[in-house]
Motif scaffolding. Structure first.
Motif, PDB file in Angstrom:
ATOM      1  N   ASP A  76     -22.040   5.344  -7.704  1.00 38.76           N
ATOM      2  CA  ASP A  76     -22.117   6.146  -8.926  1.00 38.76           C
ATOM      3  C   ASP A  76     -22.066   7.640  -8.650  1.00 38.76           C
ATOM      4  N   GLY A  77     -22.654   8.016  -7.542  1.00 37.48           N
ATOM      5  CA  GLY A  77     -22.711   9.426  -7.227  1.00 37.48           C
ATOM      6  C   GLY A  77     -21.369  10.019  -6.845  1.00 37.48           C
ATOM      7  N   HIS A  78     -20.369   9.173  -6.661  1.00 31.84           N
ATOM      8  CA  HIS A  78     -19.103   9.687  -6.191  1.00 31.84           C
ATOM      9  C   HIS A  78     -18.337  10.446  -7.256  1.00 31.84           C
ATOM     10  N   CYS A  79     -17.626  11.461  -6.760  1.00 32.61           N
ATOM     11  CA  CYS A  79     -16.872  12.358  -7.648  1.00 32.61           C
ATOM     12  C   CYS A  79     -15.877  11.591  -8.518  1.00 32.61           C
ATOM     13  N   ALA A  80     -15.167  10.630  -7.902  1.00 30.06           N
ATOM     14  CA  ALA A  80     -14.061   9.970  -8.610  1.00 30.06           C
ATOM     15  C   ALA A  80     -14.518   8.877  -9.562  1.00 30.06           C
ATOM     16  N   ALA A  81     -15.811   8.585  -9.571  1.00 33.79           N
ATOM     17  CA  ALA A  81     -16.278   7.469 -10.403  1.00 33.79           C
ATOM     18  C   ALA A  81     -15.919   7.713 -11.867  1.00 33.79           C
ATOM     19  N   GLY A  82     -15.285   6.706 -12.466  1.00 33.02           N
ATOM     20  CA  GLY A  82     -14.943   6.800 -13.885  1.00 33.02           C
ATOM     21  C   GLY A  82     -13.759   7.699 -14.181  1.00 33.02           C
ATOM     22  N   LYS A  83     -13.104   8.228 -13.134  1.00 29.13           N
ATOM     23  CA  LYS A  83     -12.005   9.157 -13.402  1.00 29.13           C
ATOM     24  C   LYS A  83     -10.630   8.578 -13.046  1.00 29.13           C
ATOM     25  N   THR A  84     -10.596   7.412 -12.449  1.00 30.59           N
ATOM     26  CA  THR A  84      -9.299   6.837 -12.094  1.00 30.59           C
ATOM     27  C   THR A  84      -8.842   5.892 -13.188  1.00 30.59           C
ATOM     28  N   MET A  85      -7.546   5.567 -13.161  1.00 29.94           N
ATOM     29  CA  MET A  85      -6.964   4.674 -14.171  1.00 29.94           C
ATOM     30  C   MET A  85      -7.681   3.344 -14.188  1.00 29.94           C
ATOM     31  N   THR A  86      -7.822   2.780 -12.984  1.00 29.55           N
ATOM     32  CA  THR A  86      -8.552   1.529 -12.844  1.00 29.55           C
ATOM     33  C   THR A  86      -9.817   1.851 -12.065  1.00 29.55           C
ATOM     34  N   GLU A  87     -10.956   1.492 -12.609  1.00 29.37           N
ATOM     35  CA  GLU A  87     -12.218   1.829 -11.966  1.00 29.37           C
ATOM     36  C   GLU A  87     -12.261   1.246 -10.556  1.00 29.37           C
ATOM     37  N   GLY A  88     -12.604   2.076  -9.603  1.00 33.52           N
ATOM     38  CA  GLY A  88     -12.731   1.594  -8.236  1.00 33.52           C
ATOM     39  C   GLY A  88     -11.423   1.557  -7.470  1.00 33.52           C
ATOM     40  N   LYS A  89     -10.308   1.868  -8.140  1.00 35.03           N
ATOM     41  CA  LYS A  89      -9.008   1.876  -7.458  1.00 35.03           C
ATOM     42  C   LYS A  89      -8.407   3.266  -7.551  1.00 35.03           C
ATOM     43  N   PHE A  90      -7.597   3.598  -6.551  1.00 35.95           N
ATOM     44  CA  PHE A  90      -6.944   4.900  -6.510  1.00 35.95           C
ATOM     45  C   PHE A  90      -5.439   4.650  -6.488  1.00 35.95           C
ATOM     46  N   THR A  91      -4.761   4.992  -7.594  1.00 34.45           N
ATOM     47  CA  THR A  91      -3.337   4.667  -7.712  1.00 34.45           C
ATOM     48  C   THR A  91      -2.498   5.895  -7.369  1.00 34.45           C
ATOM     49  N   ILE A  92      -1.645   5.738  -6.362  1.00 35.28           N
ATOM     50  CA  ILE A  92      -0.833   6.850  -5.877  1.00 35.28           C
ATOM     51  C   ILE A  92       0.646   6.518  -6.060  1.00 35.28           C
ATOM     52  N   ALA A  93       1.375   7.465  -6.614  1.00 40.19           N
ATOM     53  CA  ALA A  93       2.817   7.258  -6.775  1.00 40.19           C
ATOM     54  C   ALA A  93       3.558   7.967  -5.659  1.00 40.19           C
ATOM     55  N   THR A  94       4.626   7.323  -5.201  1.00 41.87           N
ATOM     56  CA  THR A  94       5.505   7.966  -4.228  1.00 41.87           C
ATOM     57  C   THR A  94       6.939   7.784  -4.690  1.00 41.87           C
ATOM     58  N   GLY A  95       7.882   8.327  -3.955  1.00 45.06           N
ATOM     59  CA  GLY A  95       9.274   8.267  -4.381  1.00 45.06           C
ATOM     60  C   GLY A  95       9.877   6.892  -4.203  1.00 45.06           C
ATOM     61  N   ASN A  96      11.018   6.709  -4.830  1.00 47.53           N
ATOM     62  CA  ASN A  96      11.725   5.437  -4.692  1.00 47.53           C
ATOM     63  C   ASN A  96      13.160   5.734  -4.314  1.00 47.53           C
ATOM     64  N   PRO A  97      13.578   5.634  -3.072  1.00 50.29           N
ATOM     65  CA  PRO A  97      12.724   5.265  -1.939  1.00 50.29           C
ATOM     66  C   PRO A  97      11.941   6.487  -1.433  1.00 50.29           C
ATOM     67  N   ALA A  98      10.894   6.186  -0.690  1.00 52.88           N
ATOM     68  CA  ALA A  98      10.180   7.240   0.016  1.00 52.88           C
ATOM     69  C   ALA A  98      10.737   7.253   1.435  1.00 52.88           C
ATOM     70  N   TYR A  99      10.922   8.447   2.007  1.00 46.19           N
ATOM     71  CA  TYR A  99      11.603   8.439   3.296  1.00 46.19           C
ATOM     72  C   TYR A  99      10.893   9.287   4.352  1.00 46.19           C
ATOM     73  N   TYR A 100      11.298   9.039   5.537  1.00 44.58           N
ATOM     74  CA  TYR A 100      10.879   9.715   6.761  1.00 44.58           C
ATOM     75  C   TYR A 100      11.004  11.204   6.608  1.00 44.58           C
ATOM     76  N   PRO A 101      10.184  12.055   7.121  1.00 46.13           N
ATOM     77  CA  PRO A 101       8.949  11.705   7.853  1.00 46.13           C
ATOM     78  C   PRO A 101       7.741  11.595   6.925  1.00 46.13           C
ATOM     79  N   TRP A 102       8.002  11.586   5.627  1.00 39.98           N
ATOM     80  CA  TRP A 102       6.885  11.580   4.674  1.00 39.98           C
ATOM     81  C   TRP A 102       6.231  10.212   4.601  1.00 39.98           C
ATOM     82  N   VAL A 103       7.087   9.193   4.547  1.00 43.06           N
ATOM     83  CA  VAL A 103       6.603   7.811   4.539  1.00 43.06           C
ATOM     84  C   VAL A 103       7.524   7.032   5.469  1.00 43.06           C
ATOM     85  N   MET A 104       6.949   6.306   6.397  1.00 46.05           N
ATOM     86  CA  MET A 104       7.796   5.587   7.331  1.00 46.05           C
ATOM     87  C   MET A 104       8.288   4.290   6.699  1.00 46.05           C
TER      88      MET A 104
END
Ligand SMILES: Nc1ncnc2c1ncn2[C@@H]1O[C@H](COP(=O)(O)OP(=O)(O)OP(=O)(O)O)[C@@H](O)[C@H]1O
Ligand SMILES: [Mg+2]
Lengths: 271, 277, 243
Positions: free
Chosen positions: A22-50
């Motif tokens: 509960d004390g955590h900063c991100a609590a209640g602020k993400t789309m899905t509680e307890g999960k952190f959803t990150i978007a990347t490119g399609n495709p994502a490429y080297y050297p940013w994402v292997m």
């Protein structure tokens, strides 16, 4: 540096079973509680994402993402990856990600529509030249005379106009592959990219091409810095900024950069 | 008595006048209702403010519009040299496909293959293949310019469609016109040139006008191979400003050109029909 | 030697034989009328004479020379034989004058100015002097058909073929077109008509031919054919047609 990454991984593993406290900063602020959803490119490429596989945590942005997530108290398993385009990122309406991370340069105009984290990388601009133009000297005067191209959706376009001010018209393309095709067809001599992308393109995509020089990161009107993108007004921003601040202070960010981004000091500065 | 009051209008004329007034009232009222609905209801939607900010942003429009107009000159330029080439090539292909002489058989086959291929392939693919492919063979500058080869891709694709429309136009001229012209001693060529084609071309003006309007829009596909025309310029602004309003600006510029063009085509057709009564 | 001679002309469309061995002599200055029920082959025969349809067998002579030799360029022959159609077939995108000038300009290689007096004269003669600038759809049926005749005459043909040129006209307009034919006959034009106007055929024709199933079953001067037909088919046709 591997040690730090391993440390982050261990801390992830430790927290894998516990829900976000509960004390955590991100609590209640993400789309899905307890999960952190990150978007990347399609495709994502080297050297940013292997290998276009951000789940592996390999590649600069993937590694930063997991480190930030860990810093915020998310387990590796709680990180969910989605794909998104730039347009999806900036269009109004609900987003399908908490943060979007794909070399977005922070600009004041963009900042009016979306929110950015503090920068996680400062990208110097670099000049990639076609196989026929590899002996161009790395001077501004010589560069002006080249036939220039670029990817239309990047800040490189405005940098090009600011810093290089080419003599002729600039040709713009939709993505790196098309820049490659235009170089093969000898329609352009040079294109401006952030340095890691330029190095990647010359090493992997465009045979015979060469990165002949880089501009200092503070060339032009403003610095080209990458930030994670949020929906305007997302309260999660402060949590991510805090995490990045910690990682900057304790050297974790620099360690990740050193691991995944090639040593760029070999590329000469353009005078 | 009724005649005095209506100022010399007949019963019928008075009735029609009344009907006209009635229908224009109804038209005005319903237009007003629709407009009010759009202007009042849409902004009441919860997401309107954000949508307005990213699609209908006055400041962004003002900032991008001059450069968009500038970029649109490139569209006009490409259009200006492609359209006549398309008309000529389209007509030649149509004629080649209708060639009867056996010496021209290869031409006929070529014409058929040409229309099949270029109508079957998406324009953007042709633009890519020709725009990057042919210069890739090693042409020296300026002959490898994307302007040249991109335009050629448009010209090839559009003349395939235009040729088919011309052919339909030629078919639409009744065969008795051919008989009559031949019976006068005209040669096949003369019959085609003086009798069939003028009628065929006139019959297909509206369809060809639609092709022109479509071409005007498809010129933007050349942005994929480099030229910074209005669509690409709008994209650059979109990325820079993180705002879609430049696209709306581009759309406005397109409409400023295409709406009058469409209207003019309609007007031409109407005038033609009237003249020929 | 007749102006126009047909010898055993055969025309087939696929399996159907439309002209089945037709013999016909047309003397210079003669008016010959082809009569017969619908589908007898009258139009087809006229189109064969004008080489709009190639014939399968037989010969067609114009002034004694065979014009039906396969491979012969039909263009030069068509200029010498004018044809007028049931539906006028004027070129709708040209004025009456332009309709008449097109072929002489292209084929005879004359300029508009050179042609002007001659063609205007024709229009005048057929009562169309004030209609030369009109487009076909601004003209009545009778006027259109007269323009079509002028157009054919502008090529100075030696023989004229008329294919039921009054069938598409309102009854009150038929007279003005038939008058034109009488005028042409007076001037000595050689003419072949396919017609349903029995009264006109009887009054004006030099010879009438009755066609049935692609053959000329009976022919002769109008008085003989109309008053004392020999064949049963002719009698049957006439009794229906004159009813
Ligand atoms: N192009 C064609 N192809 C096939 N058959 C045809 C063609 N033209 C005419 N025919 C056939 O030839 C026959 C004779 O036709 P034609 O038009 O010569 O008759 P007609 O005597 O002129 O009749 P009408 O009085 O109705 O004009 C008809 O059976 C017709 O269907
Ligand atoms: Mg007929």
């Amino acid at each position: 540096m591997t040690r730090i990454f391993a440390l982050a991984a261990v801390s992830c593993a430790l927290m894998a079973t516990t829900a976000l406290a509960d004390g955590h900063c991100a609590a209640g602020k993400t789309m899905t509680e307890g999960k952190f959803t990150i978007a990347t490119g399609n495709p994502a490429y080297y050297p940013w994402v292997m290998d276009d596989a951000p789940e592996s945590g390999k590649g600069f942005e993937a590694a930063v993402a997991y480190a930030v997530a860990a810093e915020m108290g998310f387990a590796a398993d709680d990180v969910i990856w989605v794909r998104s385009s730039f347009d999806e990122a900036i269009q109004p309406g609900a987003k399908n990600f908490d943060v979007n991370m794909q070399q977005y340069s922070i600009t004041p105009e963009r900042d009016e529509v979306v929110d950015f984290s503090t920068p996680y990388y400062s990208a110097p601009m670099a000049v990639l030249v076609s196989p026929g133009a590899t002996d161009t000297p790395a001077t501004l005067a010589a560069l002006k005379a080249l036939k220039w191209g670029g990817v239309g959706s990047t800040t490189a376009v405005s940098k090009l106009a600011d810093i290089v001010q080419p003599d002729g018209d600039v040709l713009l393309y939709g993505d790196n592959a098309d820049v490659n095709a235009a170089m093969s067809a000898n329609q352009i001599d040079a294109a401006l990219f952030d340095l890691p992308t330029a190095l990647f393109l010359s090493a992997v995509m465009i045979e015979g091409s060469k990165v002949i020089g880089q501009f200092p990161a503070d060339a032009g009107d403003d610095l080209d810095q990458f930030g994670m993108l949020f929906e305007e007004g997302n309260p999660l921003k402060t949590c991510v900024d805090d995490a990045l601040a910690v990682m900057t202070d304790n050297g974790a960010l620099a360690a990740i950069e050193a691991e995944w981004l090639q040593d760029t000091t070999g590329v000469p500065l353009i005078k | 008595m009724a005649n005095d009051e209506a100022g010399g209008l007949s019963r019928r004329e008075r009735y029609e006048k009344q009907q006209r007034r009635r229908s224009s009232l109804i038209a005005a009222a319903s237009t007003l209702i629709v407009l009010v609905a759009l202007v009042v209801l849409v902004p009441m939607a919860p997401g309107w403010e954000k949508v307005q900010k990213s699609f209908f942003n006055g400041a962004v429009l003002a900032k991008s519009f001059p450069k968009l107009l500038d970029a649109f000159k490139i569209n006009l330029m490409i259009f200006a040299w492609s359209a006549p080439a398309i008309a000529v090539l389209g007509l030649l292909i149509a004629l080649a496909r209708d060639a009867k002489s056996p010496a021209l058989f290869p031409l006929r086959i070529f014409g058929a293959a040409f229309t099949d291929v270029f109508r079957g392939v998406p324009v953007i693919l042709t633009v890519y293949l020709i725009g990057f492919g042919i210069p890739g063979l090693g042409l020296p500058r300026p002959w490898n310019s994307p302007y040249i080869w991109g335009s050629l891709a448009l010209i090839l694709t559009y003349s395939a469609y235009v040729a088919e429309i011309f052919r339909a136009g030629i078919d639409s001229v009744h065969h008795s016109q051919r008989s009559a012209a031949l019976s006068l001693g005209l040669s096949e060529r003369q019959v085609m040139r003086d009798v069939i084609l003028p009628q065929a071309v006139r019959n297909v003006v509206p369809s060809q006008m639609n092709m022109l309007i479509a071409l005007q829009k498809d010129v933007s596909l050349l942005s994929f191979i480099g030229p910074v025309e209005i669509f690409r310029q709008a994209g650059v602004f979109k990325s820079l400003l993180a705002n879609f309003t430049p696209y709306v600006g581009a759309a406005i510029i397109f409409l400023i050109v295409t709406i009058p063009a469409t209207r003019y085509a309609d007007y031409l057709m109407a005038r033609q029909t009237r003249e020929r009564r | 030697m007749a102006k126009l001679e047909l010898r055993r002309v055969v025309k087939r469309f696929g399996d159907t034989t439309v002209c089945n061995g037709i013999d016909l002599d047309v003397e210079a200055g003669q008016m010959v009328c082809l009569i017969g029920s619908s589908g007898a082959g009258k139009s087809t025969l006229l189109r064969c004479i004008n080489l709009l349809e190639p014939i399968e067998d037989g010969e067609i002579f114009l002034d004694g020379s065979d014009i039906s030799i396969p491979g012969l360029d039909p263009q030069s022959v068509r200029g010498r034989i004018g044809m007028v159609f049931q539906n006028f077939n004027l070129f709708p995108h040209m004025t009456a004058l332009e309709n008449a000038m097109l072929a002489p300009r292209r084929v005879r290689g004359l300029s508009r100015a050179q042609l002007q007096p001659e063609i205007e004269n024709l229009f005048e003669k057929f009562g169309l002097a004030d209609r030369m600038g009109n487009y076909p759809d601004q003209l009545s049926g009778g006027q259109q058909q007269r323009v079509a005749i002028v157009r054919a005459l502008a090529m100075r043909p030696e023989v004229m073929l008329f294919d039921e040129i009054t069938s598409a006209l309102d009854p009150q307009l038929v007279g003005e077109v038939l008058d034109v034919l009488l005028l042409l006959k007076q001037q000595g034009m050689t003419m072949v008509l396919a017609t349903h106007e029995m009264g006109f055929a009887r009054q004006a024709a030099d010879k009438v031919c009755f066609l049935k199933d692609g053959r000329i079953i009976e022919e002769g001067p109008p008085s003989a054919l109309f008053d004392t037909p020999q064949m049963d088919e002719t009698k049957a046709f006439l009794s229906r047609a004159l009813k």
